[in-house]
Scaffold this motif. Structure first.
Motif, mmCIF file in Angstrom:
data_model
loop_
_atom_site.group_PDB
_atom_site.id
_atom_site.type_symbol
_atom_site.label_atom_id
_atom_site.label_comp_id
_atom_site.label_asym_id
_atom_site.label_seq_id
_atom_site.Cartn_x
_atom_site.Cartn_y
_atom_site.Cartn_z
ATOM 1 N N GLY A 196 7.827 11.028 -15.310
ATOM 2 C CA GLY A 196 7.802 10.861 -13.861
ATOM 3 C C GLY A 196 6.489 11.240 -13.209
ATOM 4 N N ILE A 288 2.099 11.791 -4.870
ATOM 5 C CA ILE A 288 3.129 10.758 -4.788
ATOM 6 C C ILE A 288 2.688 9.457 -5.455
ATOM 7 C CG2 ILE A 288 4.421 9.270 -3.213
ATOM 8 C CD1 ILE A 288 4.560 11.586 -1.262
ATOM 9 N N GLN A 291 2.535 9.816 -9.224
ATOM 10 C CA GLN A 291 3.884 9.923 -9.790
ATOM 11 C C GLN A 291 4.545 8.552 -9.904
ATOM 12 O OE1 GLN A 291 4.362 14.394 -7.872
ATOM 13 N NE2 GLN A 291 5.523 12.702 -7.024
ATOM 14 N N LEU A 292 4.408 7.746 -8.852
ATOM 15 C CA LEU A 292 4.976 6.402 -8.881
ATOM 16 C C LEU A 292 4.258 5.520 -9.901
ATOM 17 C CD1 LEU A 292 5.494 5.810 -5.048
ATOM 18 C CD2 LEU A 292 7.248 6.337 -6.758
ATOM 19 N N GLN A 293 2.961 5.728 -10.051
ATOM 20 C CA GLN A 293 2.192 4.963 -11.033
ATOM 21 C C GLN A 293 2.671 5.260 -12.457
ATOM 22 O OE1 GLN A 293 -1.997 5.915 -11.107
ATOM 23 N NE2 GLN A 293 -2.556 3.904 -11.920
ATOM 24 N N TYR A 295 5.623 6.426 -13.250
ATOM 25 C CA TYR A 295 6.985 5.892 -13.345
ATOM 26 C C TYR A 295 6.946 4.398 -13.685
ATOM 27 C CZ TYR A 295 11.731 4.619 -11.876
ATOM 28 O OH TYR A 295 13.024 4.130 -11.836
ATOM 29 N N ALA A 296 6.004 3.676 -13.080
ATOM 30 C CA ALA A 296 5.872 2.247 -13.374
ATOM 31 C C ALA A 296 5.461 2.025 -14.823
ATOM 32 C CB ALA A 296 4.855 1.613 -12.430
ATOM 33 N N ARG A 313 14.464 8.393 -8.901
ATOM 34 C CA ARG A 313 14.543 7.545 -7.700
ATOM 35 C C ARG A 313 15.277 8.258 -6.572
ATOM 36 N NH1 ARG A 313 16.704 1.804 -9.708
ATOM 37 N NH2 ARG A 313 18.226 3.176 -10.691
ATOM 38 N N ASN A 316 13.021 10.703 -4.728
ATOM 39 C CA ASN A 316 12.055 9.999 -3.888
ATOM 40 C C ASN A 316 12.719 9.442 -2.628
ATOM 41 O OD1 ASN A 316 9.097 9.457 -5.063
ATOM 42 N ND2 ASN A 316 10.502 9.686 -6.794
#
Length: 355
Positions: A196, A288, A291-293, A295-296, A313, A316
């Motif tokens: 994550g 943020i 973290q999303l990068q 996760y992708a 998810r 977030n």
């Protein structure tokens, strides 16, 4: 001992091929050390690169592992045998056989028990397999009250600041904040990014850890994604794939030091001597996008659910529900964000994201 635990030729692979043959090509990482004072250091820290917290000491100038000023609390004098007595020696644990980088099972193909692993560490010889325990989360055990993350972590950790208290009271929350790690000398964890895109705090009680860091640049993350999906991953030293100016650095973490690894940093960990470590993972607002990068990347490389951040998810969405009222545009949202999160993230079916 059981043949399952006898050393195989593969056990020394990472030690000989990864660590010693390439160590001359890896420079020392310029990790910043922050001496914690009563004034605190929270306002001066950034989470852009790894750094180490060291307690100011009046005794010979040496850092103290009993950390009152930075807020960390740990069972400093413990051994894994004592930890097993507190948690329960029959606690099943996931133990990695370093040579194959896969989980090793005990008798009847059942998970190894913590007490047996502690005995193994005390009695093993050079003819035994090199084992590593890196995923024992203890927040639901009797050890919970004896462990506390540094205050700079607790102040920004989404689990402490965003996750609903009623769900936490029921034990329904991401259990990633308190880990006990115990590895044999020669143990090695290959290059990875923590799930994550979490940041990590990491404190050595005894022994030593050697970290190999690669900064999360666009090119290094692309190389990491390709390497993670490669059939030759196990036989490829990830830093060999880097292109200048990206490169790998190492840092030796010693007892009494607390290392903070920011979001997205690619790293491997070598254990030169048998070690006991405590640490934890945390999400926070300063990272943020990273973290999303990450996760992708996990979605694209089909990382299994067992190796993902729990409720990623949902947490977030909780953050989003808290931030929406601050937007200049008028947006109407329910006063009970829990319903929104539940509706949008029922069971968090990650496999839907792979398509």
């Amino acid at each position: 001992s059981s043949p399952n635990f006898r050393r195989s030729p593969r056990c020394g692979y990472y030690e000989s091929e990864y660590v010693f043959k390439r160590i001359h090509t890896i420079l020392e990482f310029p990790v910043k050390h922050f001496a914690v004072s009563t004034n605190g250091i929270e306002k001066t820290l950034s989470f852009s690169q790894p750094f180490v917290l060291m307690e100011k000491s009046t005794t010979n100038g040496n850092p103290s592992s009993t950390d009152n000023l930075s807020g960390i609390r740990l069972p400093n004098d413990s051994t894994l045998t004592e930890i097993a007595e507190i948690i329960g020696p029959d606690t099943p644990v996931k133990v990695i056989e370093v040579g194959q980088q896969t989980e090793i099972l005990g008798p009847q193909d059942k998970p190894i028990e913590l007490g047996d692993y502690a005995d193994y560490l005390k009695n093993c010889t050079k003819n035994h397999k090199v084992l590593n325990m890196i995923s024992l989360e203890v927040s639901n055990s009797a050890l919970n009250g004896r462990i506390q993350a540094p205050s700079i972590v607790r102040q920004i950790d989404w689990i402490d600041s965003i996750w609903p208290l009623d769900r936490r009271a029921k034990g329904d929350y991401p259990r990633v904040q308190k880990y006990c790690l115990a590895g044999m000398g020669g143990a090695y964890t290959d290059f990875h990014i923590d799930f994550g895109g979490t940041s990590v705090w990491y404190h050595v009680i005894s022994g030593q850890k050697v970290f190999y860091f690669v900064a999360p640049t666009t090119r290094s993350l692309q190389a990491y994604q390709a390497w993670s999906s490669s059939p030759n991953q196990a036989n490829t030293f990830f830093p060999d794939l880097l292109q200048a100016p990206d490169r790998c650095f190492k840092y030796e973490l010693n007892p009494g030091e607390t290392l903070i690894i920011p979001s997205g940093w690619i790293h491997a960990v070598y254990t030169p001597v048998t070690s006991l470590v405590f640490g934890g993972n945390f999400l926070h607002c300063s990272s943020i996008l990273r973290q999303l990068q990450v996760y992708a990347i996990e979605c694209k490389t089909h990382v299994g659910i067992a190796y993902r951040f729990p409720y990623f998810r949902q947490i977030n969405w909780y953050l989003l529900c808290l931030l929406l009222p601050l937007c200049s545009q008028r947006i109407v949202i329910p006063n009970t964000p829990d319903k929104v999160v539940t509706a949008r993230n029922h069971h968090e079916k990650h496999e839907d994201e792979y398509s």
